[in-house]
Design an enzyme around this catalytic site. Sequence first.
Site, PDB file in Angstrom:
ATOM      1  N   GLU A 428       0.838  -1.186   0.000  1.00  0.00           N
ATOM      2  CA  GLU A 428       0.000   0.000   0.000  1.00  0.00           C
ATOM      3  C   GLU A 428       0.886   1.253   0.000  1.00  0.00           C
ATOM      4  O   GLU A 428       1.735   1.427   0.872  1.00  0.00           O
ATOM      5  CB  GLU A 428      -0.873  -0.028   1.262  1.00  0.00           C
ATOM      6  CG  GLU A 428      -1.675   1.226   1.488  1.00  0.00           C
ATOM      7  CD  GLU A 428      -2.124   1.343   2.948  1.00  0.00           C
ATOM      8  OE1 GLU A 428      -1.672   0.536   3.792  1.00  0.00           O
ATOM      9  OE2 GLU A 428      -2.910   2.256   3.219  1.00  0.00           O
ATOM     10  N   ASP A 501      -0.589  -1.023   5.970  1.00  0.00           N
ATOM     11  CA  ASP A 501      -0.567  -0.497   7.333  1.00  0.00           C
ATOM     12  C   ASP A 501      -1.671  -1.119   8.171  1.00  0.00           C
ATOM     13  O   ASP A 501      -2.692  -1.548   7.651  1.00  0.00           O
ATOM     14  CB  ASP A 501      -0.795   1.024   7.315  1.00  0.00           C
ATOM     15  CG  ASP A 501       0.401   1.747   6.729  1.00  0.00           C
ATOM     16  OD1 ASP A 501       1.479   1.131   6.654  1.00  0.00           O
ATOM     17  OD2 ASP A 501       0.247   2.918   6.335  1.00  0.00           O
ATOM     18  N   ASP A 503      -3.830   0.254   9.756  1.00  0.00           N
ATOM     19  CA  ASP A 503      -4.787   1.321  10.048  1.00  0.00           C
ATOM     20  C   ASP A 503      -5.995   1.228   9.123  1.00  0.00           C
ATOM     21  O   ASP A 503      -6.214   0.231   8.443  1.00  0.00           O
ATOM     22  CB  ASP A 503      -4.098   2.692   9.927  1.00  0.00           C
ATOM     23  CG  ASP A 503      -3.708   2.975   8.480  1.00  0.00           C
ATOM     24  OD1 ASP A 503      -3.948   2.104   7.614  1.00  0.00           O
ATOM     25  OD2 ASP A 503      -3.163   4.060   8.216  1.00  0.00           O
ATOM     26  N   ASP A 505      -6.893   2.761   6.236  1.00  0.00           N
ATOM     27  CA  ASP A 505      -6.702   2.545   4.803  1.00  0.00           C
ATOM     28  C   ASP A 505      -6.140   1.158   4.531  1.00  0.00           C
ATOM     29  O   ASP A 505      -6.471   0.528   3.530  1.00  0.00           O
ATOM     30  CB  ASP A 505      -5.745   3.599   4.226  1.00  0.00           C
ATOM     31  CG  ASP A 505      -6.424   4.956   4.146  1.00  0.00           C
ATOM     32  OD1 ASP A 505      -7.657   5.001   4.347  1.00  0.00           O
ATOM     33  OD2 ASP A 505      -5.729   5.961   3.898  1.00  0.00           O
TER      34      ASP A 505
END
Length: 638
Positions: A428, A501, A503, A505
């Site tokens: 990503e 990640d 997180d 996203d």
Amino acid sequence: MPTEGSLVAAYDASSIQVLEGLQAVRRRPGMYIGSTDARGLHHLIYEVVDNSIDEVLAGACTDIRVTLGKDGSCTVGDNGRGIPVEMHPKYRKPALEIVMTILHAGSKFDKGAYKVSGGLHGVGVHVVNALSEWLEVRVRRDGQEYFQRYERGAPVTPLQAVGPATSTGTEVRFKPDPTIFETTTFDTPTVEGRLKELSFLNPQATITLSDERTGVTSTFHHAGGLGEFVEDLNRAAVPLFRPPIYLHSKRDTTDIEVAIQYNDGYNDTTLAFVNNINTVDGGTHVIGLRAALTRTLNDYAREHGYLKGEKESLTGEDVREGLTCVLSVKVLEPQFEGQTKAKLGNSEVKGQVESAVSEKLAEYLEEHPSVGQTLVAKAVQAAQAREAARRARELTRRKGLLEGGGLPGRLADCHSRDASVCELFLVEGDSAGGTAKQGRDREFQAILPLRGKILNVEKARLDRMLQNDSIRSVLTAIGVGVGDELDLSKLRYHKIILMADADVDGSHIRTLLLTLFYRKMPELVNQGHVYIAQAPLYRLQKGSKVAYAYSDEERDRLLNEWGGMKGVVVQRYKGLGEMNAEQLAETTMRPGQRSLVRVTVDDAKRANELFQILMGEEVEPRREYIQRHAVEVANLDV
Ligand code: 0RA
């Protein structure tokens, strides 16, 4: 006394046989349950539950209760007939002990009907017993309750009557042997998924799951059977008609049941079961179903004037656009093929399913002309889009974007051409992509950075998906193609590793990629080629000592070991981008140091469900889902 002597001899001989049988299972558990990882572990539960389901199929049982205990045990109880307890004349042992210790296939305790031999299922409760640290069985039968305990497969108490009973049934409680299994923690969503599935497939049954570790109990009962199953699969979609089509028929000894509903999307969601086993790799029954759909809809469309001339026709892909379908067949002697035994091989079943579904579906469409019209209109539209897409593809091809040599520009490929050792990291973001390129071993590790928002796969037809840069580069890099043209022998990397990640996203892109794989390249997941890289959440440093923690628990454990917070610098990684190339390599990428998690079919299935609910048009299921999964969704941005 000669008679008694020979009986004793028979007993000894059978005891030795039993011990050898148990040893064989414990020596090569994979032969019996497929593997000793989480998948094999859960198989133990399914094996016992399948036995209770057999009682349901025999019309002898309505309730099944599964309990996950705080001590790591699992209890499966039912109100069936109870495992027989009478003495076996030859073995001079109670039938129950025989069922629990040796292969009973072909014996008088074999319950006949639709057994699931040949697969990983139906191997017998004795396998669960052999692979358990201990197992306790209680049987209520003939007005008595009986009890026996085993350790690592061998009886440690005789079968005892422990009191009167007014009902019948069986309860099996077992604790998986930690010296056999890599992990012994049962995962509630995994068990829940299978029990829910079984409750749709066996509408007579009520199945309860109690997790004593969390105090949560769920009950599954779906009197509507396969029809309700399909409605549930479509709960986040817009169905084109209600209620679903339901067909039931028999050919020879094969029982065939199917429920069909279309939605306004473009995907094909077909689940297929053989004797209640989810055949994720398809097989002859699925081929028969597809042939029937294509043939019947073409015949219907032609007869009712939707297709002009002889040369116009609907393809299999056309008639499967927006299809949601559950097929459940019962086969007397199923042959399960492939590595995971999840593909039906019996050649006779193709014709049986094709003939039964064609006949019943044609009848149904004649009786429900509005449904017929809806389906054909949808398929004709798909055919037109297919033709337009073919023209668009020709164009792209001529521009050299898709084919040979046209590897995506952003791909940093590896040197090796031996796919079996090659790895593709889907990373990503450009910045993490750059770090990964520096940190990789370029001999066998390739990096593809993914940029920008990837198109919403739910709403897009295949041809529109191919227009999306990121998706196209993922597909070209992997090399196997999609849908009906998928060819696994062209796979360019045997490990496809998602690195994002931890997180919002990151979880978004993971869900999306897993959904793409699940929908368009299911074999990739089924054959275990997809992985998720585990990046550390924390870096801990005390003087020259450095360690990485992959969870909050691990961080706390390390701090404890190091004697507390004093003098320790704890850095929390907010993303992959915060690591330098060497750190990323040693924590997340380098074989031997990293830890990868292989994506299971269940994981991909759940990603698909989440995706459908979060991206779908229906507001209500989304609200419900978010309420139910508030914690997980809290860090998911949609
Ligand atoms: C052998 C024969 C019969 C039932 C069973 C086994 C049986 C096994 C399990 C395992 C879990 N629950 C179970 N319930 C039953 C047939 C019994 C009869 O004919 O009475």
